[in-house]
Design a protein around this motif. Structure first.
Motif: not given
Length: 279
Positions: A49-64
């Motif tokens: 609730a305290n973060y906008s979707p535009t400021e959160i990255l949810l990544a799956s199988d993305l090279n780091l």
């Protein structure tokens, strides 16, 4: 609210995500269907609730890519979250990979889903080989210092979580197979249920009110809300119609009383009696 480490100064000489491969030729992708389905459920129910979707990255199988000294070294977490990052709004700007020295913000939480061939590496039980990149555990614990690290073994239904404490990961107690993240006002736990036509025990996010809904559940909740609104509106229409009918019945009764009174007055006059003089 979690405060990420201050952004690191970009280095113009360092490669960006456009220079680094998002997948190596010959390297396999997701190992099985479970990884895809579980990652989808984590992403769908992650709604702090305290973060906008535009400021959160949810990544799956993305090279780091994690170390500017060795720009070709990377890890590929099964699922991870970065908070306080700017997400692209245009399709052409979507990330090919997540490059720490380009983004300037480290992941906040990483989830690894154990496979028989990755268990020792995921749990920090392997030693780094000479002249080889560090293990996952070393990268997450020592290099990136990711605040939370979660490991789930679906074969044993074994859910483990760790929190960085100083320079080391410390196990988190998991009463009822769940734990709360104060920074997100949200928790992560094991949930038994059906998702994408598959029954099982899944990692899922929850808040103070309970398990956070999936896209399908949100759609159903919205459908039910619309249906409840329609029913309330229909009930209001029926009540208004009943009120109109009662008012019409009262009008008709009043009209009948007036007509009876007029007939009586007419009869009295026919008998030579003035009805206005009768009390």
């Amino acid at each position: 609210m979690y405060q990420p480490n201050p952004p690191r100064s970009p280095q113009e000489s360092m490669p960006t995500m456009y220079d680094l491969p998002s997948e190596l030729v010959g390297e396999s992708g997701l190992p099985d269907e479970f990884h895809r389905i579980q990652a989808d459920l984590l992403t769908e129910t992650c709604q702090p609730a305290n973060y906008s979707p535009t400021e959160i990255l949810l990544a799956s199988d993305l090279n780091l890519y994690y170390d500017p000294r060795y720009p070709l070294w990377y890890k590929r977490p099964d699922w991870y979250m970065v908070v306080g990052v700017n997400n692209p709004q245009q399709q052409q700007d979507l990330r090919l990979s997540y490059v720490i020295w380009q983004e300037g913000i480290d992941p906040f939480l990483i989830v690894e889903l154990l496979s028989p061939g990755t268990e020792q590496d995921d749990l920090g039980q392997t030693l780094r080989e000479v002249n080889k990149p560090p293990t996952k555990w070393e990268v997450y614990e020592h290099i990136l210092r990711v605040p939370y690290y979660v490991v789930y073994d679906r074969y044993e239904n074994n859910f483990r979580a760790f929190k960085i404490n100083g320079t080391r990961y410390q196990p988190i107690s998991l009463p009822e197979q769940r734990f709360w993240l104060e920074e997100l006002d949200m928790g992560l736990g094991l949930w038994q249920g059906d998702y994408q036509q598959t029954t099982g025990l899944w990692l899922r996010w929850y808040d103070q009110a309970g398990w956070l809904p999936t896209l399908k559940e949100r759609t159903e909740q919205e459908r039910q809300r619309v249906e409840q609104e329609r029913q309330r509106a229909e009930q209001e229409r029926q009540r208004a119609e009943q009120e109109r009918q009662r008012a019409e019945q009262e009008r008709q009764r009043a009209e009948q009383e007036r007509q009876r009174a007029d007939k009586l007055a007419e009869y009295l006059r026919s008998q030579g009696i003035d009805p206005d003089l009768i009390n």
